[in-house]
Write a protein that holds these residues in place. Sequence first.
Motif, mmCIF file in Angstrom:
data_model
loop_
_atom_site.group_PDB
_atom_site.id
_atom_site.type_symbol
_atom_site.label_atom_id
_atom_site.label_comp_id
_atom_site.label_asym_id
_atom_site.label_seq_id
_atom_site.Cartn_x
_atom_site.Cartn_y
_atom_site.Cartn_z
ATOM 1 N N ILE A 180 0.842 -1.208 0.000
ATOM 2 C CA ILE A 180 0.000 0.000 0.000
ATOM 3 C C ILE A 180 0.872 1.251 0.000
ATOM 4 C CG2 ILE A 180 -1.631 1.357 1.391
ATOM 5 C CD1 ILE A 180 -2.847 -1.356 2.268
ATOM 6 N N PHE A 186 0.637 6.347 -6.877
ATOM 7 C CA PHE A 186 0.140 6.145 -8.240
ATOM 8 C C PHE A 186 -1.369 6.369 -8.264
ATOM 9 C CE2 PHE A 186 -1.503 3.192 -11.501
ATOM 10 C CZ PHE A 186 -0.907 3.753 -12.608
ATOM 11 N N LEU A 234 -8.796 -0.367 -11.938
ATOM 12 C CA LEU A 234 -8.449 -1.447 -12.863
ATOM 13 C C LEU A 234 -6.937 -1.673 -12.908
ATOM 14 C CD1 LEU A 234 -9.366 -3.459 -15.078
ATOM 15 C CD2 LEU A 234 -8.953 -1.650 -16.731
ATOM 16 N N PHE A 235 -6.210 -0.580 -13.081
ATOM 17 C CA PHE A 235 -4.759 -0.729 -13.197
ATOM 18 C C PHE A 235 -4.129 -1.252 -11.923
ATOM 19 C CE2 PHE A 235 -5.288 1.126 -17.161
ATOM 20 C CZ PHE A 235 -4.110 1.005 -17.870
ATOM 21 N N LEU A 238 -5.082 -5.045 -11.216
ATOM 22 C CA LEU A 238 -4.330 -6.023 -11.992
ATOM 23 C C LEU A 238 -2.883 -6.087 -11.513
ATOM 24 C CD1 LEU A 238 -5.837 -5.448 -15.496
ATOM 25 C CD2 LEU A 238 -6.228 -7.326 -13.919
ATOM 26 N N ARG A 242 -0.880 -9.415 -9.335
ATOM 27 C CA ARG A 242 0.391 -10.047 -9.702
ATOM 28 C C ARG A 242 1.436 -9.910 -8.608
ATOM 29 N NH1 ARG A 242 1.105 -6.934 -15.280
ATOM 30 N NH2 ARG A 242 0.398 -5.251 -13.953
ATOM 31 N N PHE A 244 4.277 -9.998 -6.097
ATOM 32 C CA PHE A 244 5.368 -10.966 -6.025
ATOM 33 C C PHE A 244 6.550 -10.457 -5.200
ATOM 34 C CE2 PHE A 244 9.356 -12.682 -7.658
ATOM 35 C CZ PHE A 244 9.131 -14.046 -7.532
ATOM 36 N N SER A 261 1.283 -15.772 -8.219
ATOM 37 C CA SER A 261 2.519 -15.513 -8.962
ATOM 38 C C SER A 261 3.694 -16.220 -8.305
ATOM 39 C CB SER A 261 2.827 -14.019 -9.003
ATOM 40 O OG SER A 261 2.075 -13.382 -9.980
ATOM 41 N N LEU A 284 -2.492 -18.638 -14.539
ATOM 42 C CA LEU A 284 -2.298 -17.284 -14.017
ATOM 43 C C LEU A 284 -2.719 -16.247 -15.055
ATOM 44 C CD1 LEU A 284 -1.122 -15.172 -12.044
ATOM 45 C CD2 LEU A 284 1.136 -15.682 -12.952
ATOM 46 N N PHE A 285 -2.290 -16.475 -16.278
ATOM 47 C CA PHE A 285 -2.648 -15.572 -17.371
ATOM 48 C C PHE A 285 -4.165 -15.488 -17.522
ATOM 49 C CE2 PHE A 285 -3.349 -15.060 -22.036
ATOM 50 C CZ PHE A 285 -3.012 -13.718 -22.085
ATOM 51 N N VAL A 288 -5.777 -13.554 -14.736
ATOM 52 C CA VAL A 288 -5.632 -12.102 -14.892
ATOM 53 C C VAL A 288 -6.669 -11.581 -15.886
ATOM 54 C CG1 VAL A 288 -4.149 -10.287 -15.800
ATOM 55 C CG2 VAL A 288 -3.225 -11.955 -14.217
ATOM 56 N N LEU A 303 -12.803 1.724 -21.372
ATOM 57 C CA LEU A 303 -11.381 2.000 -21.492
ATOM 58 C C LEU A 303 -11.071 2.949 -22.631
ATOM 59 C CD1 LEU A 303 -9.620 -1.325 -20.767
ATOM 60 C CD2 LEU A 303 -9.305 0.854 -19.617
#
Lengths: 310, 452, 279
Positions: A180, A186, A234-235, A238, A242, A244, A261, A284-285, A288, A303
């Motif tokens: 966080i 961002f 959304l960004f 996603l 992921r 990791f 991941s 995983l793909f 996502v 979008l």
Amino acid sequence: MTTLTAPAPTGNKPVISDRSRAENRLGQKLIAPAIVLMLLVTAFPMLRAIYLSVFDYSLTAPDDREFVGLSNYLTALTDPLFWQTTGITVLYMVVTVAVELVIGFIFAMVMHRVIFARGVIRTSILIPYGIVTVVSGFAWQFAFTSTNGFVNGWLPGISADFNWFGETNSAVIAIMVSEIWKTTPFMSLLLLAGLAQISEDMLEAAQVDGATWWQRLWKVIIPNMRAAIMVAVLFRALDAYRIFDNIFVMTNGAQKTESISFLTYRQTIEQFQLGMGSALSVLLFLSVLLVAFLIVRLFRVDLAAARQEG
Amino acid sequence: MNQPSQRAPRGAGRRRALVAGTALVTAAGLLSACGGDGKPTLHWYVNPDGVDTFETYAKECSTDDYDISVELLPSGATDQRVQLARRLAAEDSSTDLMNLDPVFVAEFANAEWLAEIPGDLATEITNSADGEGDYLAGAADTVIWEDKAFAIPLWANTQVLWYRKSLADAAGLDMTQPVTWEQVIQAAADNNGSVGVQANKYEAYMVLINALVQGAGGDIVSDTEAGRDTKVDIDSEAGREAAAIIKMLADSQAAQSDLSVSNEGTSLGRMFLKDANAPQGAGEFMLNWTFVYKFYQGQIDAPDGITQELFDDLGYARYPATVEGEASKPPIGGIDIGVGAYSANPEFAMEAAQCITSTQAQVDLALNNGLMPSTNSAYDEVAASGDFPEDLIELYRTSVDEGGPRPKSAFYALISSAIQARWHSPTSVDPGSTPKDSADYLQDVLEGKALL
Amino acid sequence: MKKLGVPIGVLVILVWCLLPVVWIISLSFKSEESVTAGNPGFLPSDGTNAGWDNYNKVLTDDLYDFFPRAIINSIGISLIATTLSVIVATLAAYAIARLEFKGKKLVLTMSLAIAMFPVVSLIGPLFDMWRTFGIYDTWLGLIIPYMSFTLPLAIWTLSAFFREIPWEMEQAAQVDGATSWQAFRKVIVPLAAPGVFTAAILTFFFAWNDFVFGISLTSTESARPIPASLAFFVGADPFNRPASLLAAAAVISTIPIIIIVLLFQRKIVAGLTSGAVKG
């Protein structure tokens, strides 16, 4: 490049079609390097992963490679570990994005209103954004340790030798804090951009009509920022899905903090199980894609309107 | 990229890629070691203990025919394995010499990544495994796979029980006799002390579990040469004894607060705490490797270090017994030197490997770094040097000789990870269920039916 | 209340953003021995301030020579990847902003898809491919994936910038007698440069931050970048991660970021928000 910008003769149909054909060709030539590069590192390996995923294939015994059909997928999808890591990944995603949305929104409001020290605020908010995730992971890991950290000393009600990485809940919290901290900037910058687009007139009108601050927030500000919020969510979602780096640094997957991941990484890189690892990569793909699809559907994010041709 | 001239020609496409890569890298001003004089450089991948001594021997063992350069591997055994295996799987011709944790020799040999040790040396090693040679049997045994030697033992590690004499005295524990885990935990708990072990989710936790199980006369797995068909034995009385001890420790006052993330380093600072009245301030009983002695010796009179008096309070004894009356099986570790199967200069590499593992090198490692030798002749020299107390040297040697190795299997990494997955965290270990759960899980993993 | 809200908010933002940074700096001044023995607290406790010792060690001690090497790797790899990526992205973004052609939608969709791509699912096959090509554990082996994964961001940012450029000005210049090259150089380049520059900064941040490729596609110091080097950091005592030295290394790796942020904060903010939210 510049030849194309010569003043265009108008009204002449065949010329236009010639020109547009030339433009078409040039456009395609210009984007070709980007397309090739992106495909080389994504599409090609992904196809290879799909191919390898139907084999039992270990790096330590490459000669024993054996076609096993879909059994890798079957094993993965019926394995409790797969669902446990997926569950914890979704938890990371939901909690961090929700918290970031709230904190990010507050930060955006402050930045929007503030009239002094803008440069200082901008600079300090960009530092977490730019800092290496691994560094953030270490900083927070050491902060949470009882031997050299400060968190136990500062938090009331926590004993001085509490081991944050000794159980799942507290370890997950520590990982989330690092995540966080690193990514809220961002979020808040994207929200700030959305905030800037709300017209002051509208707010003033609402105020004149006697709307309270709270009402203005919910009736004017947030609905008008919908696109910005959705894109940010959304960004970040996603990205969070992921997760990791922080897990690798802070717990190395111990205490059931492993994300999907991380599980995939361990199968391919640590266990050398390229077959099973590839199957997990494909899963995983797909997951996502599913998450992206759900968010876009659920929140009806447009979008194209939000990011393009605006 | 070092000696392209000595490589067999390969496919043109691949060479072009290489050239392109090299060109780009060169352009960036990176190129470090592409020496032009044609003298090959052997790359020696070392684990991070005793690097200074390795550097010395890399120079010492370089000849007119070749130079040896040292490349550092990460600190964890698992990470070391991953880095090496990835290079070897890529058939990397610059992986000439490597320091291997003994448990990975079987996997690497089975994958045909290691050159077989030739001639007399191989005979010496195989004989030693049967107790008839210069190598300590426990160390020699680690490099043998399917009756052939695939590496040369460099140094042999083992764990002993390090403790504060004052703490043992306060507890009235007679340390000249074999002690049990239960006694140690009790003694620490009753006297404001603690027990230091390695119980983070990593290889050394497997070392602990294996030692406990073997100390109770059992095994985690057996018939390991059968590969995936190996027999899983941890769901046994011995497995339950081992689990009972971990649970006892985890539930005890003597458990250190960072038990579930503890490693070889975390408990070092708990031996000599500044405030004896603080919780667990009386010091600890610590299970740890041989480097500990040199470590505390180096702390004498260092800033933030310890006094000579405190150092004299440091005691050592054989690894505690799991079950009273049954001899303990101290863990065996250390480092073996392997020669890469794809090395561009296999003869040179084999020659260098022998130089690196010479008696003198082993003695230096012991004296400089506290990493104990793998041969009796080197042990004798270390003992003669007077750098270590004689009884400590004897303790090390017996521990290696009578120690309990971890399973020797081409699937060791799998076995170890599966056991760790079910036995971690130590606070969740339950003698009633953990051994059975881990046995079922390991069985599934070996059969490829479960994810790891 | 209303008057106090904003200043308090500012304070919260500053503390929130900078506290962990101050913390890691503080940790980097704790002496190595005191950290081994345990030295809790935000600031080094009395007598355990090591001064610049940890920094000296990390940068000059032979034992840690992997770290200066990682700095060189990171700077080199990130700069090369950034430069190449921005060049390729500029071409593509120009086409997207200015030309009508078939496949425009494809590039945009594809780069969006790649921005969302789970990197981890690629490392297995990539590792396999790279060792076949012989670029495993080389700079090139990292530069290529960094380029691919920064392209989407660079293309999005640049095309958003380019769309704002009044391209008619170029024609106007030509009418005024400038050659097309002059018109491009004198008019378009100055207008486009800030966008390109911003894209370069964001691209550099990505490459600098990458961890997954860094640990999976390297195995020695010859190409290992800073984040991977930090994760594998080993000190004099291999069993004990030297927290304070690691902190010093972490601070060093953050310096370039801080410099860039200090100099270009306005541009970065513009870049992050441009193209992200339109309409």
